[in-house]
Design an enzyme around this catalytic site. Structure first.
Site, PDB file in Angstrom:
ATOM      1  N   ARG A 199       0.810  -1.218   0.000  1.00  0.00           N
ATOM      2  CA  ARG A 199       0.000   0.000   0.000  1.00  0.00           C
ATOM      3  C   ARG A 199       0.849   1.277   0.000  1.00  0.00           C
ATOM      4  O   ARG A 199       0.609   2.213  -0.744  1.00  0.00           O
ATOM      5  CB  ARG A 199      -0.911  -0.033   1.231  1.00  0.00           C
ATOM      6  N   LYS A 200       1.852   1.288   0.866  1.00  0.00           N
ATOM      7  CA  LYS A 200       2.657   2.505   1.015  1.00  0.00           C
ATOM      8  C   LYS A 200       3.441   2.827  -0.251  1.00  0.00           C
ATOM      9  O   LYS A 200       3.454   3.964  -0.724  1.00  0.00           O
ATOM     10  CB  LYS A 200       3.585   2.345   2.223  1.00  0.00           C
ATOM     11  N   VAL A 201       4.110   1.821  -0.795  1.00  0.00           N
ATOM     12  CA  VAL A 201       4.905   2.030  -2.006  1.00  0.00           C
ATOM     13  C   VAL A 201       3.991   2.407  -3.179  1.00  0.00           C
ATOM     14  O   VAL A 201       4.296   3.320  -3.954  1.00  0.00           O
ATOM     15  CB  VAL A 201       5.756   0.783  -2.332  1.00  0.00           C
TER      16      VAL A 201
END
Length: 270
Positions: A199-201
């Site tokens: 999710r973050k990347v």
DNA sequence: TGGCAGGGTCATA
DNA sequence: TATGACCCTGCC
């Protein structure tokens, strides 16, 4: 300029002195000196590249107005002031994807060094002002290498992710250049098909290369500073902060994140 | 000198 | 849904 070059969104800028940075942007070498609010750029590009450079630095956006809008959130005014002059760059999606796969559980110095080694090994040389720079390799360049070879760039266990993601992009399984035209949710879903992309990347890729400003990537710094500002310094789950930021900032989330990140990393927790 | 953290993700239970 | 492993490097 320093805030942009060292803001953790682009990894191919190097500081020459306090007002001067040299960066590689696709096939362009940009030697940029800031004088007040003016950028003086020495480049291997031509007059034709001006619009591309303007687009890269997001020069058509009124950041003065944006900072005014952000200041309506009183609690983040110190961050907006500290990080004043930040911009969100418009980078190449493929390069951004690989860069942020490398960023996972890594630090900025390592990330930069690894990316530079990848470019030297797999990219093409660009000669400018007596120096040699290297372009970022293509998807097929990295898809066709072997994992052990990639590991020599010190990317560690991420070598497998880089190679496999490169292959999926080279084969068109994920059409990374098309994702700017789909919704944030759809783009995230597609990007998370790539190994090494969570999710973050995925959110970083969309923010820094696709102008999806409604994302709010939460890393260790953002988590810490959000907990301090909004959650009484208590350990709070990323999911909870995510939902909170989505409701609170809406389409400004990406900008808020960038101002908070710089503030948190260099001032608040230093 | 050794332990730890660093712009997380993935596999396992 | 929660935990631990994971390459490598620099810092304390």
């Amino acid at each position: 300029m320093g805030i942009i070059a060292e803001g953790g969104q682009a990894f191919r800028w190097n500081r020459i002195d306090c007002n001067r940075y040299v960066g590689v942007v696709d096939e362009l070498i940009l030697d940029v000196e800031q004088q007040a609010d003016m950028l003086i750029i020495d480049t291997n590009g031509t007059i034709e590249d001006i619009s591309k450079i303007k687009d890269y630095f997001d020069l058509d956006r009124d950041y003065h107005l944006l900072e005014k809008q952000l200041s309506e959130y009183e609690e983040i005014i110190p961050a907006v002031k500290f990080s004043s002059g930040s911009r969100i760059l418009h980078q190449d999606p493929w390069e951004t994807a690989i860069s942020f796969i490398i960023s996972a559980n890594n630090n900025i110095r390592n990330i930069k060094n690894t990316i530079e080694r990848i470019c030297m090994r797999y990219g093409s040389p660009i000669y400018f002002n007596g120096n040699v720079f290297y372009s970022f390799p293509t998807p097929s360049d990295l898809a066709n290498t072997c994992e052990d070879d990639l590991r020599e760039t010190k990317c560690g266990y991420r070598a497998k992710y880089i190679k496999e993601s490169a292959k999926m992009i080279a084969d068109g399984i994920v059409d990374i250049y098309e994702l700017k035209n789909v919704s944030t949710e759809e783009g995230r879903k597609e990007l998370m098909k790539l190994p090494g992309v969570g999710r973050k990347v995925a959110d970083c890729i969309m923010l820094f290369s696709m102008r999806k400003f409604d994302v709010f990537p939460i890393d260790i710094w953002i988590k810490r500073i959000m907990e301090h500002i909004y959650f009484d310094c208590k350990d709070t789950s990323i999911e909870k902060i995510q939902e909170f930021a989505h409701v609170k900032y809406g389409n400004l989330g990406g900008f808020v994140q960038q101002y908070l990140f710089h503030f948190g990393r260099l001032k608040y927790f230093s």
